[in-house]
Design an enzyme around this catalytic site. Structure first.
Site, mmCIF file in Angstrom:
data_model
loop_
_atom_site.group_PDB
_atom_site.id
_atom_site.type_symbol
_atom_site.label_atom_id
_atom_site.label_comp_id
_atom_site.label_asym_id
_atom_site.label_seq_id
_atom_site.Cartn_x
_atom_site.Cartn_y
_atom_site.Cartn_z
ATOM 1 N N PHE A 1 41.476 49.650 48.876
ATOM 2 C CA PHE A 1 40.724 48.912 47.861
ATOM 3 C C PHE A 1 39.310 49.470 47.820
ATOM 4 O O PHE A 1 38.635 49.531 48.837
ATOM 5 C CB PHE A 1 40.686 47.410 48.170
ATOM 6 C CG PHE A 1 39.983 46.628 47.111
ATOM 7 C CD1 PHE A 1 40.636 46.294 45.929
ATOM 8 C CD2 PHE A 1 38.659 46.244 47.260
ATOM 9 C CE1 PHE A 1 39.980 45.581 44.920
ATOM 10 C CE2 PHE A 1 37.997 45.543 46.259
ATOM 11 C CZ PHE A 1 38.663 45.203 45.090
ATOM 12 N N ASP A 21 34.724 54.492 53.105
ATOM 13 C CA ASP A 21 34.371 53.242 52.440
ATOM 14 C C ASP A 21 34.215 52.183 53.526
ATOM 15 O O ASP A 21 35.195 51.642 54.025
ATOM 16 C CB ASP A 21 35.462 52.864 51.428
ATOM 17 C CG ASP A 21 35.169 51.535 50.731
ATOM 18 O OD1 ASP A 21 34.265 50.807 51.189
ATOM 19 O OD2 ASP A 21 35.858 51.233 49.739
ATOM 20 N N LYS A 53 28.810 44.638 50.972
ATOM 21 C CA LYS A 53 29.102 43.288 51.482
ATOM 22 C C LYS A 53 28.025 42.686 52.405
ATOM 23 O O LYS A 53 27.146 42.012 51.924
ATOM 24 C CB LYS A 53 30.485 43.264 52.124
ATOM 25 C CG LYS A 53 31.595 43.345 51.069
ATOM 26 C CD LYS A 53 32.929 42.854 51.560
ATOM 27 C CE LYS A 53 33.882 42.592 50.402
ATOM 28 N NZ LYS A 53 34.697 43.737 50.027
HETATM 29 C C1 LIG Z 1 34.941 44.458 48.677
HETATM 30 C C2 LIG Z 1 35.218 45.881 48.751
HETATM 31 C C3 LIG Z 1 34.854 46.762 47.710
HETATM 32 C C4 LIG Z 1 34.283 46.281 46.418
HETATM 33 O O1 LIG Z 1 33.045 45.669 46.554
HETATM 34 P P1 LIG Z 1 32.412 44.857 45.321
HETATM 35 O O2 LIG Z 1 31.063 44.464 45.827
HETATM 36 O O3 LIG Z 1 33.317 43.709 45.049
HETATM 37 O O4 LIG Z 1 32.358 45.766 44.168
HETATM 38 C C5 LIG Z 1 35.072 48.119 47.899
HETATM 39 N N1 LIG Z 1 35.617 48.589 49.025
HETATM 40 C C6 LIG Z 1 35.994 47.785 50.033
HETATM 41 C C7 LIG Z 1 36.571 48.374 51.273
HETATM 42 C C8 LIG Z 1 35.824 46.408 49.929
HETATM 43 O O5 LIG Z 1 36.208 45.598 50.923
#
Ligand SMILES: *Cc1c(COP(=O)(O)O)cnc(C)c1O
Length: 413
Positions: free
Chosen positions: A144, A229, A258
């Site tokens: 994700f 990420d 986050k």
């Molecule tokens: C939450 C998340 C995202 C997206 O972040 P947003 O602030 O909602 O755009 C991307 N990568 C990972 C691994 C995430 O947990």
């Protein structure tokens, strides 16, 4: 002053775009790892705002910073730099592998920037390989990376791109933790590999150390950039400032968001000077990115999290959670596995309970506990990094009741 407009959970169904299905209760106030809803009911928060509120709700240190900065300057635009952003960039580059930082407002924006930078870097260095095309991005199933059209296409869950085409091209998806397939696929045409050190939304699945080490070696061999990420794993969540430190694998670009703002929106990328040079003036930007209010908060968050006390505390709480969840499982036998790193923990349901993670979350709510899922079969825990042990005990007692309720319905069925 006028009276506030009266609102309830029903108002959500009346006036909000229905892209979320929020819980029935409406939280109105939080303190540390406790929350209260409109009716004054109290909850223990094991969600941490989905791995965001790493220092708890209404953290007094952060309230102080935001109040002080709000009286000075909120926003000035990127025609000027500002002191809080420079302090944050210095702190992050001193604490990590990186030489340079770029800031935006969210995780997807951080990944969008990282992916654009990787393509642009390949483009800028085309002459060194005789002009040969190099734009392909390799990503992994169940990953994700956010919800923009580019990042959602790079993400490895088909249900999230369905109906949004045509999608951006040049993206390949491979099985996570399967190095042999990457080795067979990654080539000189690959611009970047993007990977979560622990797949968060995809089920709290940690990478095998050899998988990440192998990705590093393959990227080096073919001149591809390795993007981690760390939007969910970053800023102390796994017990080190970033998870890459524990794996002993250094990425070329790291994305963070986050927990960085504890709920004040901020995201960013960290990279080396050589790669950063491909974002010359005019190539990329973000109006709010790096504004003084967000970066003042993030600067203080970083100071508070990047300490031995906080990071060791994550490890202690990890062990405490695992023991507690395993004790609950010994009584009710619903979980096949409890996995994760630090305070990113997933309890994987046995096949007999497939698809019932959301039922446990709903039962938890009735018992005064806020909880997350990661897909249909995994109950996810992402509490504040400083959650008091007494709150963990209280939350686990509620979890025990919620799991018992779901186990009972399965036996009755
Ligand atoms: C939450 C998340 C995202 C997206 O972040 P947003 O602030 O909602 O755009 C991307 N990568 C990972 C691994 C995430 O947990």
């Amino acid at each position: 002053m006028s009276q506030p407009i009266p609102v309830t959970r029903q108002t959500f169904d009346d006036v909000m775009v229905p892209n979320y299905a929020p819980a029935q209760m409406v939280p109105v106030r939080g303190e540390g790892s406790r929350m209260w809803d409109q009716e004054g009911r109290e909850y223990v928060d094991f969600t941490g705002g989905i791995a965001v509120n790493a220092l708890g709700h209404a953290n007094p240190e952060l309230v102080k910073v935001i109040e002080e900065q709000a009286r000075k300057v909120w926003h000035i635009g990127n025609g000027y730099t500002n002191e809080p952003v420079l302090r944050l960039a210095k702190a992050l580059t001193e604490a990590t592998f990186a030489d340079k930082a770029f800031f935006c407002n969210s995780g997807l924006e951080a990944n969008e920037a990282a992916l654009k930078l990787a393509r642009r870097y390949a483009y800028d260095h085309a002459a060194e390989r005789g002009g040969k095309e190099k734009s392909e991005i390799i990503s992994f199933y169940n990953s994700f990376h956010g919800r923009s059209l580019f990042t959602v296409s790079v993400g490895g869950q088909a249900k999230y791109t369905e109906g949004f085409g045509p999608l951006p091209g040049g993206i390949m998806h491979l099985p996570y933790n399967d190095l042999a397939t990457v080795e067979a696929t990654l080539s000189d045409a690959t611009a970047a590999v993007i990977v979560e050190p622990v797949q968060g939304e995809g089920g709290v699945l940690p990478a095998d150390p050899d998988f990440l080490k192998g990705l590093r070696a393959l990227c080096d061999k073919h001149g591809a950039l390795l993007i981690f990420d760390e939007v969910q794993t970053g800023v102390g969540r796994t017990g080190t400032l970033y998870a890459y430190e524990q794996y002993g694998v250094t990425p070329d670009i790291l994305t963070t968001a986050k927990a960085l703002g504890n709920g004040y929106p901020i995201g960013g990328i960290l990279t080396t000077s050589k790669i950063a040079a491909s974002f010359s003036p005019g190539t990329h930007g973000c109006t709010y990115g790096g504004n003084p209010l967000a970066t003042a908060v993030a600067g203080r968050v970083l100071e508070l999290i990047n300490t031995p006390e906080t990071l060791n505390g994550v490890k202690l709480r990890h062990d405490y959670f695992i023991k507690g969840i395993e004790a609950i499982n010994a009584r009710h036998g619903v979980f096949a596995d409890v996995r994760g790193m630090g305070l990113l923990i997933g309890a994987v349901l046995k096949p007999a309970f497939a698809g019932r993670a959301k039922d446990i979350v709903a039962e938890a709510e009735k018992n005064g506990l806020m909880l997350l899922v990661a897909g249909g079969d995994v109950v996810r825990f992402a509490p504040s990094l400083n959650i008091p042990f007494a709150d963990i005990d209280a939350g686990l007692a509620s979890l025990d009741k919620a799991v018992a309720a779901v186990a009972a319905t399965a036996k009755a069925a």
